[in-house]
Design a protein around this motif. Structure first.
Motif, PDB file in Angstrom:
ATOM      1  N   LYS A 103      29.173  50.461  45.662  1.00 22.60           N
ATOM      2  CA  LYS A 103      29.283  49.004  45.567  1.00 22.60           C
ATOM      3  C   LYS A 103      28.103  48.321  46.274  1.00 22.60           C
ATOM      4  O   LYS A 103      27.462  48.919  47.140  1.00 22.60           O
ATOM      5  N   ARG A 126      35.506  34.158  44.001  1.00 22.04           N
ATOM      6  CA  ARG A 126      36.716  34.056  43.172  1.00 22.04           C
ATOM      7  C   ARG A 126      36.632  32.862  42.231  1.00 22.04           C
ATOM      8  O   ARG A 126      36.958  32.965  41.041  1.00 22.04           O
ATOM      9  N   LYS A 130      33.970  36.212  39.733  1.00 20.85           N
ATOM     10  CA  LYS A 130      33.348  37.517  39.959  1.00 20.85           C
ATOM     11  C   LYS A 130      34.373  38.515  40.481  1.00 20.85           C
ATOM     12  O   LYS A 130      35.284  38.171  41.242  1.00 20.85           O
ATOM     13  N   ASP A 131      34.224  39.776  40.110  1.00 13.40           N
ATOM     14  CA  ASP A 131      35.114  40.859  40.513  1.00 13.40           C
ATOM     15  C   ASP A 131      34.592  41.461  41.816  1.00 13.40           C
ATOM     16  O   ASP A 131      33.434  41.886  41.882  1.00 13.40           O
ATOM     17  N   PHE A 132      35.418  41.503  42.854  1.00 11.50           N
ATOM     18  CA  PHE A 132      34.951  42.020  44.141  1.00 11.50           C
ATOM     19  C   PHE A 132      36.119  42.529  44.986  1.00 11.50           C
ATOM     20  O   PHE A 132      37.269  42.138  44.798  1.00 11.50           O
ATOM     21  N   ASP A 133      35.795  43.423  45.924  1.00 12.33           N
ATOM     22  CA  ASP A 133      36.734  43.870  46.941  1.00 12.33           C
ATOM     23  C   ASP A 133      36.420  43.154  48.243  1.00 12.33           C
ATOM     24  O   ASP A 133      35.374  42.510  48.373  1.00 12.33           O
ATOM     25  N   GLN A 148      41.261  44.571  50.113  1.00  4.43           N
ATOM     26  CA  GLN A 148      41.393  44.989  48.720  1.00  4.43           C
ATOM     27  C   GLN A 148      40.337  46.044  48.413  1.00  4.43           C
ATOM     28  O   GLN A 148      39.155  45.842  48.694  1.00  4.43           O
ATOM     29  N   THR A 150      39.335  48.348  45.127  1.00  2.00           N
ATOM     30  CA  THR A 150      39.546  48.700  43.722  1.00  2.00           C
ATOM     31  C   THR A 150      38.260  49.369  43.214  1.00  2.00           C
ATOM     32  O   THR A 150      37.543  49.991  43.979  1.00  2.00           O
ATOM     33  N   ALA A 152      35.871  47.482  41.881  1.00  2.00           N
ATOM     34  CA  ALA A 152      34.960  46.345  41.752  1.00  2.00           C
ATOM     35  C   ALA A 152      33.545  46.730  42.214  1.00  2.00           C
ATOM     36  O   ALA A 152      33.385  47.592  43.079  1.00  2.00           O
TER      37      ALA A 152
END
Length: 452
Positions: A103, A126, A130-133, A148, A150, A152
């Protein structure tokens, strides 16, 4: 993946356990005590240990990883068993790195403002879809958890300078190896962990040297100590982005922000928040966000829990609470409220609750921190001193350390509440600063009473 948590009940440990469970991992854990909300959170997902205590039989050769919490000691029987079996043992940040090697890692470090800056980046990402941890140290509106993990492509982490675990005494943020690093400022605290200022400074030098080659360091250029440190540790294989307070105006208690000709009103205020916001902008820009998207997103950011959190208000009275306890945080928070509401009386209360803040030798670090307040009080309970096995803290030493004319010092909550009730709250702001709970005093009810 089979993962076992030693001391699963910790505030961040249990959140990581939940995140890995949601990712599909087999998660087990132990602890000798678990409090709310961790107990309910774990129970809801079927991860609450059947019994409290340490059970070496839970540690088997089939485990892929053992994650060790700060609460676990060196002689922990589960830790000893894991060592005997030669299992991979990780501190919390070491394991976060294992999960995020593919990442883009954003890590926010510094003595103050870490949680807020991290939260601002998360909020903007958010809002931008955008997709993120993430890993953050407080509850944030709109996010169900504080960790979190995942698949991402990005992870945003609050980088703590406290030791990683019982067996790994180096600071947590030394294990995250950022591509985008932020340093919000340096102010000596935690004297039980960092006995000298030079030793504390060294931890930030090491952090800068952990940035991935080609990475970006975003740093607060208004902090002279930090600016000097960055200059001294100049690396040629990373980029640098200093930031000041961004352009803004204040009108009728409302802050209006402008970035690259994009303008919007903010929910938060104060130079410390504006500095945090500026750092968040540069991080988001590095993640391919434009100014229009960022400014629109940040205009709806209401702050992290207990960071200048509005408790109650009416037309003439406003009550805020803040987590501030270290000298630099207290000073920044008081200045922010006074700057935002210059024509209101500022009544400020600070609870001394941490090991450093209850240390007589540390009092001089607070010199001038409460000066902008019109009425000021410092509270600390004898119970807190007893719990930390610390000697009596004489009130006159507190007064001398702060150097604030008219400062009131209380160590009984009844006397503090009596003083608070005697104040005039017409055209006033009441600012409650503490990382504790005022020895059980019900400040929320009081705030509602004076604004009701």
């Amino acid at each position: 993946m089979k993962v076992h948590f030693i001391a699963i009940g910790g505030s961040v440990m249990h959140q990581l356990a939940l995140a890995l469970h949601k990712k599909g991992y087999q998660v087990t854990g132990s602890d000798d005590e678990i409090f709310e909300p961790a107990q309910s959170n774990l129970q809801k997902e079927g991860l609450l240990p059947a019994a409290f205590g340490w059970f070496p039989e839970k540690i088997t050769a089939g485990l892929d990883a053992v994650i060790l919490g700060m609460h676990a000691k060196q002689d922990n029987p589960e830790l000893q068993r894991a060592r005997e079996l030669g299992l991979k043992i990780y501190s919390f940040p070491e394991y976060i790195y294992q999960e995020s090697q593919e990442k883009t890692r954003v890590v926010v470090g510094g003595s103050h403002g870490k949680t807020t800056t991290t939260s601002m980046i998360m909020h903007a990402l958010r809002k931008a879809g955008k997709d993120f941890d993430y890993l953050v140290g407080a509850r944030l509106e709109g996010f169900d958890q504080s960790v979190q993990v995942t698949h991402a492509p990005i992870i945003v982490c609050e980088g703590d300078e406290y030791p990683a675990s019982a067996i790994e005494k180096r600071p947590k943020f030394h294990f995250l190896f950022p591509h985008i690093a932020i340093l919000t400022g340096i102010a000596w605290d935690h004297i039980n962990v960092f006995p000298t200022f030079d030793f504390y400074l060294e931890q930030f030098t090491i952090f800068i040297n952990k940035i991935e080659p080609g990475g970006l360091l975003i740093y607060n250029e208004t902090d002279d100590v930090l600016k000097k440190l960055v200059t001294k540790t100049k690396r040629k294989d990373i980029r640098y982005q200093p930031y000041p307070v961004p352009f803004h105006t204040i009108s009728n208690g409302k802050t209006i922000l402008t970035i690259e000709e994009q303008t919007a009103g903010l929910q938060v205020f104060g130079n410390h928040n504006l500095l945090n916001l500026h750092a968040a902008w540069y991080a988001c820009r590095e993640l391919d966000m434009n100014a229009a998207t960022f400014v629109t997103a940040i205009s709806s950011f209401t702050g992290a829990a207990k960071r200048l959190e509005l408790l109650a208000s009416n037309d003439t009275t406003i009550v805020y609470r803040d987590f501030a306890h270290a000298p630099s945080k207290v000073k920044a928070t008081i200045e922010a409220v006074k700057q935002q509401f210059p024509n209101r009386t500022l009544v400020a209360v600070l609870e001394l609750h941490t090991y450093s803040s209850l240390n007589e030798q540390f009092m001089t670090e607070y010199k001038g921190a409460m000066d902008p307040a019109d009425k000021a009080a410092v509270f600390y309970s004898r119970h807190a001193l007893e719990l930390k096995r610390m000697p009596e803290l004489p009130a006159e030493k507190v007064v001398a350390g702060f150097g604030k004319t008219g400062l009131q010092v209380f160590n009984e909550k009844e006397r503090l509440m009596q003083w608070l009730q005697q104040q005039n709250y017409k055209n006033a702001c009441l600012l409650l600063m503490s990382s504790g709970n005022y020895d059980g005093a019900d400040m929320l009810t009081f705030a509602k009473q004076i604004t009701g």
